[in-house]
Write a protein that holds these residues in place. Structure first.
Motif, PDB file in Angstrom:
ATOM      1  N   VAL A 147      36.161  38.255  41.289  1.00 24.92           N
ATOM      2  CA  VAL A 147      34.828  38.587  40.801  1.00 24.92           C
ATOM      3  C   VAL A 147      34.664  37.867  39.467  1.00 24.92           C
ATOM      4  CG1 VAL A 147      33.312  40.427  39.975  1.00 24.92           C
ATOM      5  CG2 VAL A 147      34.829  40.840  41.918  1.00 24.92           C
ATOM      6  N   VAL A 148      33.648  37.043  39.367  1.00 27.27           N
ATOM      7  CA  VAL A 148      33.373  36.324  38.125  1.00 27.27           C
ATOM      8  C   VAL A 148      32.594  37.259  37.208  1.00 27.27           C
ATOM      9  CG1 VAL A 148      32.224  34.335  37.094  1.00 27.27           C
ATOM     10  CG2 VAL A 148      33.380  34.106  39.309  1.00 27.27           C
ATOM     11  N   VAL A 149      33.168  37.530  36.031  1.00 23.40           N
ATOM     12  CA  VAL A 149      32.556  38.425  35.060  1.00 23.40           C
ATOM     13  C   VAL A 149      31.725  37.621  34.061  1.00 23.40           C
ATOM     14  CG1 VAL A 149      33.013  40.184  33.299  1.00 23.40           C
ATOM     15  CG2 VAL A 149      34.462  40.056  35.339  1.00 23.40           C
ATOM     16  N   VAL A 150      32.273  36.514  33.573  1.00 27.15           N
ATOM     17  CA  VAL A 150      31.586  35.616  32.639  1.00 27.15           C
ATOM     18  C   VAL A 150      31.772  34.202  33.146  1.00 27.15           C
ATOM     19  CG1 VAL A 150      31.549  34.710  30.275  1.00 27.15           C
ATOM     20  CG2 VAL A 150      31.997  37.129  30.654  1.00 27.15           C
ATOM     21  N   ASP A 151      30.683  33.450  33.183  1.00 24.25           N
ATOM     22  CA  ASP A 151      30.728  32.045  33.595  1.00 24.25           C
ATOM     23  C   ASP A 151      29.816  31.265  32.660  1.00 24.25           C
ATOM     24  OD1 ASP A 151      31.022  29.653  34.899  1.00 24.25           O
ATOM     25  OD2 ASP A 151      30.028  30.274  36.744  1.00 24.25           O
ATOM     26  N   ALA A 152      30.364  30.864  31.521  1.00 26.95           N
ATOM     27  CA  ALA A 152      29.604  30.170  30.490  1.00 26.95           C
ATOM     28  C   ALA A 152      30.134  28.737  30.345  1.00 26.95           C
ATOM     29  CB  ALA A 152      29.726  30.932  29.174  1.00 26.95           C
ATOM     30  N   PRO A 153      29.425  27.889  29.620  1.00 26.39           N
ATOM     31  CA  PRO A 153      29.850  26.489  29.485  1.00 26.39           C
ATOM     32  C   PRO A 153      31.245  26.305  28.905  1.00 26.39           C
ATOM     33  CG  PRO A 153      27.582  26.723  28.762  1.00 26.39           C
ATOM     34  CD  PRO A 153      28.108  28.115  29.008  1.00 26.39           C
ATOM     35  N   ASN A 154      31.687  27.212  28.021  1.00 26.50           N
ATOM     36  CA  ASN A 154      32.997  27.038  27.382  1.00 26.50           C
ATOM     37  C   ASN A 154      33.939  28.216  27.568  1.00 26.50           C
ATOM     38  OD1 ASN A 154      32.749  24.385  26.344  1.00 26.50           O
ATOM     39  ND2 ASN A 154      31.329  25.181  24.824  1.00 26.50           N
ATOM     40  N   GLN A 155      33.604  29.146  28.431  1.00 24.39           N
ATOM     41  CA  GLN A 155      34.513  30.266  28.695  1.00 24.39           C
ATOM     42  C   GLN A 155      34.199  30.903  30.037  1.00 24.39           C
ATOM     43  OE1 GLN A 155      34.139  33.571  25.989  1.00 24.39           O
ATOM     44  NE2 GLN A 155      31.957  33.219  25.714  1.00 24.39           N
ATOM     45  N   VAL A 156      35.259  31.429  30.639  1.00 14.43           N
ATOM     46  CA  VAL A 156      35.115  32.172  31.895  1.00 14.43           C
ATOM     47  C   VAL A 156      35.999  33.406  31.825  1.00 14.43           C
ATOM     48  CG1 VAL A 156      34.574  30.123  33.286  1.00 14.43           C
ATOM     49  CG2 VAL A 156      36.934  30.904  33.122  1.00 14.43           C
ATOM     50  N   THR A 157      35.566  34.446  32.520  1.00 15.76           N
ATOM     51  CA  THR A 157      36.378  35.641  32.705  1.00 15.76           C
ATOM     52  C   THR A 157      36.295  35.989  34.178  1.00 15.76           C
ATOM     53  OG1 THR A 157      35.868  36.432  30.477  1.00 15.76           O
ATOM     54  CG2 THR A 157      36.761  38.045  32.031  1.00 15.76           C
ATOM     55  N   VAL A 158      37.464  36.138  34.792  1.00 15.06           N
ATOM     56  CA  VAL A 158      37.534  36.432  36.224  1.00 15.06           C
ATOM     57  C   VAL A 158      38.460  37.619  36.434  1.00 15.06           C
ATOM     58  CG1 VAL A 158      38.181  35.542  38.497  1.00 15.06           C
ATOM     59  CG2 VAL A 158      37.167  34.005  36.800  1.00 15.06           C
ATOM     60  N   CYS A 210      44.797  41.083  44.388  1.00 12.99           N
ATOM     61  CA  CYS A 210      45.661  40.506  45.425  1.00 12.99           C
ATOM     62  C   CYS A 210      46.198  41.686  46.231  1.00 12.99           C
ATOM     63  CB  CYS A 210      46.800  39.721  44.799  1.00 12.99           C
ATOM     64  SG  CYS A 210      46.251  38.490  43.592  1.00 12.99           S
ATOM     65  N   ARG A 211      45.627  41.917  47.358  1.00 15.79           N
ATOM     66  CA  ARG A 211      45.921  43.107  48.172  1.00 15.79           C
ATOM     67  C   ARG A 211      47.438  43.307  48.335  1.00 15.79           C
ATOM     68  NH1 ARG A 211      42.376  45.937  51.377  1.00 15.79           N
ATOM     69  NH2 ARG A 211      43.376  47.245  52.920  1.00 15.79           N
ATOM     70  N   GLY A 212      47.914  44.462  47.881  1.00 12.95           N
ATOM     71  CA  GLY A 212      49.323  44.803  48.010  1.00 12.95           C
ATOM     72  C   GLY A 212      50.236  44.150  46.993  1.00 12.95           C
ATOM     73  N   ARG A 213      49.716  43.257  46.136  1.00 12.38           N
ATOM     74  CA  ARG A 213      50.550  42.548  45.155  1.00 12.38           C
ATOM     75  C   ARG A 213      50.114  42.782  43.718  1.00 12.38           C
ATOM     76  NH1 ARG A 213      53.510  38.239  47.237  1.00 12.38           N
ATOM     77  NH2 ARG A 213      54.525  38.358  45.225  1.00 12.38           N
ATOM     78  N   GLY A 214      48.922  43.359  43.527  1.00 11.61           N
ATOM     79  CA  GLY A 214      48.469  43.640  42.167  1.00 11.61           C
ATOM     80  C   GLY A 214      47.104  43.049  41.886  1.00 11.61           C
ATOM     81  N   TYR A 215      46.806  42.962  40.599  1.00 12.59           N
ATOM     82  CA  TYR A 215      45.496  42.467  40.188  1.00 12.59           C
ATOM     83  C   TYR A 215      45.599  41.900  38.779  1.00 12.59           C
ATOM     84  CZ  TYR A 215      45.418  46.938  37.739  1.00 12.59           C
ATOM     85  OH  TYR A 215      45.744  47.994  36.946  1.00 12.59           O
ATOM     86  N   GLY A 216      44.525  41.269  38.341  1.00 13.96           N
ATOM     87  CA  GLY A 216      44.502  40.735  36.993  1.00 13.96           C
ATOM     88  C   GLY A 216      43.092  40.477  36.519  1.00 13.96           C
ATOM     89  N   ARG A 217      43.002  40.261  35.234  1.00 12.34           N
ATOM     90  CA  ARG A 217      41.741  39.870  34.588  1.00 12.34           C
ATOM     91  C   ARG A 217      42.101  38.785  33.598  1.00 12.34           C
ATOM     92  NH1 ARG A 217      36.669  42.697  33.564  1.00 12.34           N
ATOM     93  NH2 ARG A 217      35.657  41.809  31.718  1.00 12.34           N
ATOM     94  N   THR A 218      41.505  37.615  33.774  1.00 18.27           N
ATOM     95  CA  THR A 218      41.844  36.462  32.951  1.00 18.27           C
ATOM     96  C   THR A 218      40.604  35.931  32.248  1.00 18.27           C
ATOM     97  OG1 THR A 218      43.625  35.852  34.464  1.00 18.27           O
ATOM     98  CG2 THR A 218      42.853  34.143  32.968  1.00 18.27           C
ATOM     99  N   HIS A 219      40.755  35.683  30.957  1.00 18.40           N
ATOM    100  CA  HIS A 219      39.705  35.065  30.149  1.00 18.40           C
ATOM    101  C   HIS A 219      40.234  33.715  29.674  1.00 18.40           C
ATOM    102  CE1 HIS A 219      36.367  34.663  27.356  1.00 18.40           C
ATOM    103  NE2 HIS A 219      37.260  34.265  26.463  1.00 18.40           N
ATOM    104  N   ILE A 220      39.489  32.658  29.926  1.00 18.55           N
ATOM    105  CA  ILE A 220      39.875  31.312  29.488  1.00 18.55           C
ATOM    106  C   ILE A 220      38.751  30.753  28.636  1.00 18.55           C
ATOM    107  CG2 ILE A 220      40.520  28.974  30.197  1.00 18.55           C
ATOM    108  CD1 ILE A 220      41.428  30.214  32.889  1.00 18.55           C
ATOM    109  N   ARG A 221      39.103  30.316  27.424  1.00 16.52           N
ATOM    110  CA  ARG A 221      38.141  29.695  26.515  1.00 16.52           C
ATOM    111  C   ARG A 221      38.535  28.241  26.308  1.00 16.52           C
ATOM    112  NH1 ARG A 221      38.305  29.092  21.037  1.00 16.52           N
ATOM    113  NH2 ARG A 221      39.977  30.619  20.882  1.00 16.52           N
ATOM    114  N   ARG A 222      37.615  27.344  26.546  1.00 17.18           N
ATOM    115  CA  ARG A 222      37.877  25.914  26.378  1.00 17.18           C
ATOM    116  C   ARG A 222      37.487  25.486  24.975  1.00 17.18           C
ATOM    117  NH1 ARG A 222      34.298  21.774  29.722  1.00 17.18           N
ATOM    118  NH2 ARG A 222      32.739  22.884  28.522  1.00 17.18           N
ATOM    119  N   GLU A 223      38.450  24.862  24.275  1.00 18.89           N
ATOM    120  CA  GLU A 223      38.148  24.239  22.993  1.00 18.89           C
ATOM    121  C   GLU A 223      37.790  22.778  23.220  1.00 18.89           C
ATOM    122  OE1 GLU A 223      40.948  25.131  19.896  1.00 18.89           O
ATOM    123  OE2 GLU A 223      41.144  27.204  20.588  1.00 18.89           O
TER     124      GLU A 223
END
Length: 125
Positions: A66-77, A81-94
């Motif tokens: 699920v895309v939470v933030v989709d901006a020109p210089n940052q994303v948060t997704v 992963c069914r049965g293996r866990g989950y995550g939330r990742t934020h990436i900021r491009r410099e």
């Protein structure tokens, strides 16, 4: 009249960027991820697609995203992963070869959390 209205609605969608397009702009090659804390542990990886950086603790798994933030210089997704866990990742491009990553979640029943700077250092070996 109905055709003109449909055409007006379709035009804005046609000009939109692809979802998570910022990750597609990152330079391909060998990247070094230097974690903050833990003595600056480093990890090297070959990045042929910036989207791989979303699931660093769940590599290669087909996870629902699920895309939470989709901006020109940052994303948060948020992903599950069914049965293996989950995550939330934020990436900021410099720049296209320098990023900041923050990620947390659960992998195989155990929590993880890390913050790292990613830098392209050359071509993949």
């Amino acid at each position: 009249m109905a055709i003109a209205v449909l055409g007006a609605v379709a035009v804005p969608a046609y000009g939109q960027k692809p979802e998570l397009g910022m990750l597609d702009q990152l330079d391909h090659g060998e990247w070094v991820l230097r974690e903050r804390g833990d003595g600056g542990t480093t990890h090297r990886l070959c990045v042929d697609n910036g989207r791989k950086l979303i699931q660093l603790r769940h590599p290669g798994l087909a996870c629902n995203r699920v895309v939470v933030v989709d901006a020109p210089n940052q994303v948060t997704v948020q992903y599950t992963c069914r049965g293996r866990g989950y995550g939330r990742t934020h990436i900021r491009r410099e720049t296209n070869d320098l990023i900041q990553i923050d990620s947390q979640g659960i992998v195989d029943g155990l929590p993880f959390s890390f913050a790292a700077e990613g830098r392209r250092v050359g071509d993949c070996r």
